[in-house]
Design an enzyme around this catalytic site. Sequence first.
Site, PDB file in Angstrom:
ATOM      1  N   HIS A  53       0.816  -1.216   0.000  1.00 50.19           N
ATOM      2  CA  HIS A  53       0.000   0.000   0.000  1.00 50.19           C
ATOM      3  C   HIS A  53       0.854   1.272   0.000  1.00 50.19           C
ATOM      4  O   HIS A  53       1.891   1.350   0.638  1.00 50.19           O
ATOM      5  CB  HIS A  53      -0.938   0.011   1.202  1.00 50.19           C
ATOM      6  N   ASP A  54       0.390   2.249  -0.771  1.00 53.95           N
ATOM      7  CA  ASP A  54       0.951   3.600  -0.805  1.00 53.95           C
ATOM      8  C   ASP A  54       2.361   3.670  -1.388  1.00 53.95           C
ATOM      9  O   ASP A  54       3.044   4.683  -1.239  1.00 53.95           O
ATOM     10  CB  ASP A  54       0.949   4.235   0.598  1.00 53.95           C
ATOM     11  N   GLY A  76       5.082  -1.125   2.776  1.00 56.48           N
ATOM     12  CA  GLY A  76       4.219   0.034   2.589  1.00 56.48           C
ATOM     13  C   GLY A  76       4.996   1.334   2.491  1.00 56.48           C
ATOM     14  O   GLY A  76       6.033   1.517   3.139  1.00 56.48           O
TER      15      GLY A  76
END
Length: 262
Positions: free
Chosen positions: A121-122, A139
């Site tokens: 994520h991200d 992440g």
Amino acid sequence: MSNIHPTALVADGASLDPSITVGPYAVIGPHVKIGAGTVIGPHCVVEGHTTIGQDNRIFQFASVGAANQDKKYKGEPCELVIGDRNTIREFCTLHIGTVQDKAVTRIGDDNWIMAYTHVAHDCVVGNNTTLANNTTLGGHVELGDWVTVGGLTGIHQFVKVGAHAMVGFASAVSQDVPPFMMVDGNPLSVRGLNVEGLRRRGFSAERIAVIKQAHRLLYRQGLTLAAARTAIADLPVAHPEAAADVAMVLGFLDHSTRGIAR
């Protein structure tokens, strides 16, 4: 749309360019957008709020746009955005972002993402990167353009790897890697410059010489980071042709949050 195999499951609401190809038993969710010329292989799952650009090739069994693995995630409509002309091989897992960051995971253009790679994520992946088999991005990782990562390498959450850097096989990357550097190992060590990569991308001998000077100032002169930064900032006075390269290094140092690999 004759290019969609009859066994594929495409949800109502998905926005698919008529020219795309979807293989057998693939699953495409209702919030997915896919651009012209992209090929989705057999048994792929493309879900979530995922936007995929043009002329991508996604091989069988990839998982694209799944909910992230952050325990704080509560189902918010976060995104995955993939650019153009990427190759994404078997069993890759590419996750959506979180509201704790930008709420979007981004992958740029012309990337070569090999089997079993995980993009958490991200993350922000630039353009023209090569991620070898089993590369794992935690992440919030950021990879600059033309980064090469060797197989079986793990990159810690929030780490930044600068443009044109090369990370060797089976490395553990827990600190930021400045642009142009070549690193490997566990613990990670800076081995030198990615000179061959720069030559292949058309860097002149003069520009490479200045980047070598920056490397020596950071890693070979025994200077503090602040003193090395000051000395690097003076390099364009005598070598204006490398001003943009020096600015890239300085900007990276100024925005490092985990400290650089030294």
